[in-house]
Every structure is written in structure tokens, then in C-alpha cells.
Design a protein around this motif. Structure first.
Motif, PDB file in Angstrom:
ATOM      1  N   ASN A 265       0.826  -1.210   0.000  1.00  0.00           N
ATOM      2  CA  ASN A 265       0.000   0.000   0.000  1.00  0.00           C
ATOM      3  C   ASN A 265       0.856   1.254   0.000  1.00  0.00           C
ATOM      4  O   ASN A 265       0.541   2.253  -0.659  1.00  0.00           O
ATOM      5  N   HIS A 266       1.955   1.207   0.779  1.00  0.00           N
ATOM      6  CA  HIS A 266       2.872   2.351   0.783  1.00  0.00           C
ATOM      7  C   HIS A 266       3.480   2.544  -0.605  1.00  0.00           C
ATOM      8  O   HIS A 266       3.621   3.682  -1.084  1.00  0.00           O
ATOM      9  N   MET A 267       3.837   1.432  -1.246  1.00  0.00           N
ATOM     10  CA  MET A 267       4.384   1.526  -2.600  1.00  0.00           C
ATOM     11  C   MET A 267       3.344   2.106  -3.559  1.00  0.00           C
ATOM     12  O   MET A 267       3.667   2.950  -4.407  1.00  0.00           O
ATOM     13  N   LEU A 268       2.083   1.660  -3.410  1.00  0.00           N
ATOM     14  CA  LEU A 268       1.023   2.203  -4.260  1.00  0.00           C
ATOM     15  C   LEU A 268       0.828   3.698  -4.005  1.00  0.00           C
ATOM     16  O   LEU A 268       0.573   4.470  -4.947  1.00  0.00           O
ATOM     17  N   ASP A 269       0.941   4.111  -2.739  1.00  0.00           N
ATOM     18  CA  ASP A 269       0.845   5.546  -2.432  1.00  0.00           C
ATOM     19  C   ASP A 269       1.969   6.322  -3.123  1.00  0.00           C
ATOM     20  O   ASP A 269       1.738   7.407  -3.682  1.00  0.00           O
TER      21      ASP A 269
END
Length: 458
Positions: free
Chosen positions: A231-235
Motif C-alpha cells: 500500500n505504501h508503494m502504491l501511495d
């Protein structure tokens, strides 16, 4: 070694669930084999001990009878005996083995030399009749040597061990099947979130922009941490995409005006013959727009570099010297305009900042004060508690009240400053530098004048 390498390559190509189940099955097989072997050994040892005790007792009674010359006593159920001379001739035996030689030539020779011979006749598997366990020992009577052979049947012992082997095999097989099934279900359950994350990532790769993985908030295991990382990577990817679109929009919007002006100047110059003075004026106008384009492009690139997470390289900096270097180009301009220029800071303070970025940010604030303010310009710096507060103030009209909320937005300029040169990116760059130093930027009005302050970690 080559076969083992091929086997390992084959194993690594299997799906993760298959590898986990196979690993569980192999591990459980070794554990069950070890446990079954231990149980079998303990039971076999107990049965053999009992059988050997009975056989030894029977042989002793036979030895005593041979020495005394009395009839041979009956033994336990299923017992047999033979009495041989040193040449192997049968002098007496049980009816069941009257014509059967229980000792080989080597065993007969060993017994004749005084050794106690112990020997099993017949295997445990496959099932055969007439399996025996025997002991043979030399006995001297009336000056003559005799070989006394005592034997007992192993049928009950062998049957018990075969039954035990069957039960252990059945129990181990069922346990292995159950463990493999549990391992399969556990592996599938553990990897189900990973498959869900994979499908979500594939959806993002297909163009979905606002996708976020559904990560449970009530647990903290490896899979959950993987979900948070994704999710952090997607952010980060979404932020990078937003920055890219913002950069393209800003560049296309702001570059259009100077390019249009340059094209218009050149079209007019080429429309009809021009004098040398007119061409010189046209080139100067084009040069001005080119300079504006260069400044605009450099500022946009600086903003993009800061927003993309460029690592700040902090280094110890003497605060007083840093402020002198940053303000030197603007001090002379202020003196030429007849304006006072003050720098206030602690002369002994050293801070950890990146002067490569902080110096142009301070220069931007001083340049704004020179171009849009009046009266004295004050540059103050206070370091306390791991924070550095830099502020630049002037005595001009200040910021319009409706402009303060958007002072640090890109390409935002107050109405009163639109008659002067500028790109509307200076305060945005200063705010980006402050954010990269884990800080904030603030703009406000004083009485009289305006003040812009940077509060950063040092």
C-alpha cells in the motif's frame, strides 16, 4: 550430485503451496519413521529379552542334565533341543528336529572351542514356519565333550512384531495424510492474502489509479506487513504519477506564454525588413523570454526533484557564515536602493542542514522582499531544541489577505506583484525545501510589512 541438482531445480519450480506441502510431508515422514523405529525397537527389545531369558534358563537346565547323565528335562512351550558330539553327530534331540541340523559347521566349531553360539533360524518377513532362536554351548561329561543346543520357537514374538509393524505403518500413513492435508490447507490460507494482493497489483498495473489493498488492521504478521508495504508503494506510485501530471500541466501552462511571445516577436521581425536597431530590440526581447524560460524550467525541475524524495545531504554548517553567504548578493542591491539590511543570528551556532537547497530558498525570500517590499529587510535565524527558524521580513504593504492561504501554491502571485517579473514559483520552492528538511513554511503580515518564515529540523 548432478541428479541432486536436477531434483533441487525441479523442486524450486514447483508452486509455493506444493513446495510447502512436500516439505511438510517429507519432514513428517522422517519424524514418523523415527518415532515408529523407536517404538519398534523398544517392543522388539522387550520381546527379545523375555525370549532370551527363557532360552537361557532352558539351556542351563539342559546343561545340568547332560552333566549329571539324567534324562533331558522338558522346556517351556515350543522349546526344542539337540545334543551333539564334537563331530556334529546327533546324540539326542526333540522329535521335531531329529533329522535337522540346527548348527552350521562354523557354529559347531565355535561351540566346540567353548564359545556360546546364539543364532536365529528363519526371517521375520516373509512369514515362514519353523522360525527358531537357539543357543549352543559345550558341556563336558565323563571326560567327553558334548554340544548342547537349546531352541525356542519365535512364532509368537514374530507375530507380535509383524502386527506392530502393520499398526505403525497404518498409523504413520494416516498421520502423514492428515499432516499433509493440514499443511495444504494452512499454506493455502496463509498465501490467500498474497494472491489477493497479486490480483490487486495486477489491477493497478492495468490502469487503476486509486487502488489500495484491503489489509486487516487487527493483526501484525508477515503477510499483513507485506500488505502495508505494498500500500505504501502504491501511495508512492500514485504520488509520483500525480507529480508527473502536475509537472506536465505546470510546464505546458507556463511555457506557452513565453513561447508565444517569442514566436510573435520573430514573426513580426520576419514580416518585413527591419533596421538594425529594431532587430536588436527584437533579439533583446527574445533573450528576456529565453531567460525566463530557463529560470522557469530550472525551478520546475528543482521542485520535481524535491517532491520525488531527493535525499537531503545534511552537513554541519556555521549559521552566521551561511547567512552571510546566502544574503551577500542581495545586501548590495538593498544598499543601492537605500534600504537597510539586517542579519540577526547567534555567531557560535552550528546547524545540520543541506546548504545546497537551503541557500536558494533563503535567496528567494530575500529577492521577494527586495522586489515586492519596502523599507528595511531583516533576516533572522534562531536555533533551539533541534529546530531552526529562519524568517525574512520587510516594511512594505504586506500580502493581500486573500493571497495568504495560497501563498505557497505553484504559479500563485498576488495581484500587486503581477506587474513585476517572476514565475510564481519562489515561495513554492521555499516551502518544498522546508518540507524536505522535515519542516514547514509560513507567510504572514506584520505592522507594517510581510514576513515569511521557514521552521526546519537541524
Amino acid at each position: 550430485m548432478r541428479g541432486a541438482g536436477r531434483l533441487w531445480t525441479w523442486f524450486r519450480r514447483l508452486p509455493v503451496v506444493a513446495r510447502l506441502v512436500l516439505a511438510v510431508a517429507l519432514t513428517m515422514s522422517m519424524v514418523l519413521a523415527g518415532a515408529a523405529g523407536l517404538v519398534y525397537w523398544r517392543v522388539q527389545t522387550a520381546l527379545d529379552q523375555q525370549l532370551d531369558d527363557d532360552l537361557t534358563t532352558y539351556r542351563h537346565s539342559l546343561d545340568q542334565a547332560v552333566r549329571a547323565g539324567t534324562p533331558l528335562p522338558p522346556g517351556p512351550s515350543g522349546s526344542l533341543h539337540q545334543v551333539l558330539d564334537e563331530r556334529g553327530r546327533v546324540l539326542g534331540s526333540s522329535d521335531a528336529v531329529r533329522h535337522r541340523r540346527l548348527l552350521t559347521a562354523a557354529e559347531l566349531s565355535a561351540a566346540a572351542r567353548g564359545r556360546t553360539v546364539r543364532h536365529d533360524v528363519g526371517p521375520l518377513l516373509p512369514i515362514t514356519s519353523g522360525t527358531l532362536r537357539l543357543q549352543a554351548r559345550r558341556v563336558t561329561t565323563a571326560g567327553q565333550a558334548r554340544i548342547v543346543v537349546a531352541a525356542v520357537r519365535r512364532g509368537h514374538r514374530d507375530e507380535a512384531l509383524r502386527e506392530l509393524l502393520g499398526q505403525l505403518a497404518l498409523a504413520s500413513g494416516l498421520t502423514l495424510i492428515a499432516a499433509s492435508y493440514v499443511g495444504y490447507r494452512t499454506a493455502r490460507a496463509a498465501l490467500r492474502p498474497v494472491e489477493r494482493y497479486r490480483r490487486g497489483a495486477a489491477t493497478f498495473a492495468d490502469g487503476a489509479q486509486d487502488l489500495r489493498l484491503d489489509v486487516p488492521a487487527d493483526r501484525d504478521d508477515e503477510i499483513t506487513r507485506l500488505g502495508h508495504t505494498l500500500n505504501h508503494m502504491l501511495d508512492q506510485l500514485a504520488a509520483a504519477s500525480a507529480r508527473e501530471h502536475q509537472f506536465i500541466a505546470d510546464a505546458s501552462h507556463e511555457l506557452r506564454t513565453p513561447l508565444t511571445l517569442m514566436r510573435a516577436e520573430l514573426d513580426v521581425a520576419l514580416h518585413r525588413p527591419r533596421t538594425t536597431d529594431e532587430l536588436t530590440e527584437t533579439l533583446r526581447s527574445v533573450d528576456t523570454e529565453v531567460g525566463r524560460l530557463v529560470t522557469l524550467a530550472n525551478t520546475l525541475l528543482d521542485l520535481e526533484q524535491l517532491a520525488s524524495g531527493e535525499h537531503i545531504q545534511r552537513a554541519p554548517v556555521e549559521l552566521a557564515r551561511f547567512l552571510d553567504d546566502a544574503s551577500a548578493p542581495y545586501r548590495g542591491a538593498a544598499e543601492r536602493d537605500g534600504r537597510a539590511f539586517e542579519v540577526e543570528c547567534d555567531q557560535e551556532t552550528t546547524v545540520e542542514v543541506d546548504p545546497r537547497w537551503l541557500e536558494p530558498a533563503v535567496g528567494t525570500l530575500l529577492d521577494n522582499a527586495l522586489r515586492h517590499g519596502t523599507g528595511a529587510i531583516r533576516l533572522r535565524a534562531v536555533a533551539h531544541g533541534g529546530r531552526l527558524r529562519l524568517s525574512v521580513s520587510d516594511e512594505g504593504p504586506g500580502f493581500p489577505p486573500d493571497f495568504l492561504a495560497h501563498a505557497f501554491d505553484r504559479f500563485t502571485r498576488a495581484e500587486s506583484s503581477r506587474t513585476t517579473s517572476g514565475t510564481g514559483l519562489g515561495l513554492a520552492l521555499a516551502a518544498a525545501v522546508a518540507a524536505s528538511h522535515d519542516g514547514t513554511a509560513r507567510a504572514g503580515n506584520t505592522s507594517p510589512g510581510a514576513v515569511v518564515a521557514l521552521d526546519i529540523a537541524c
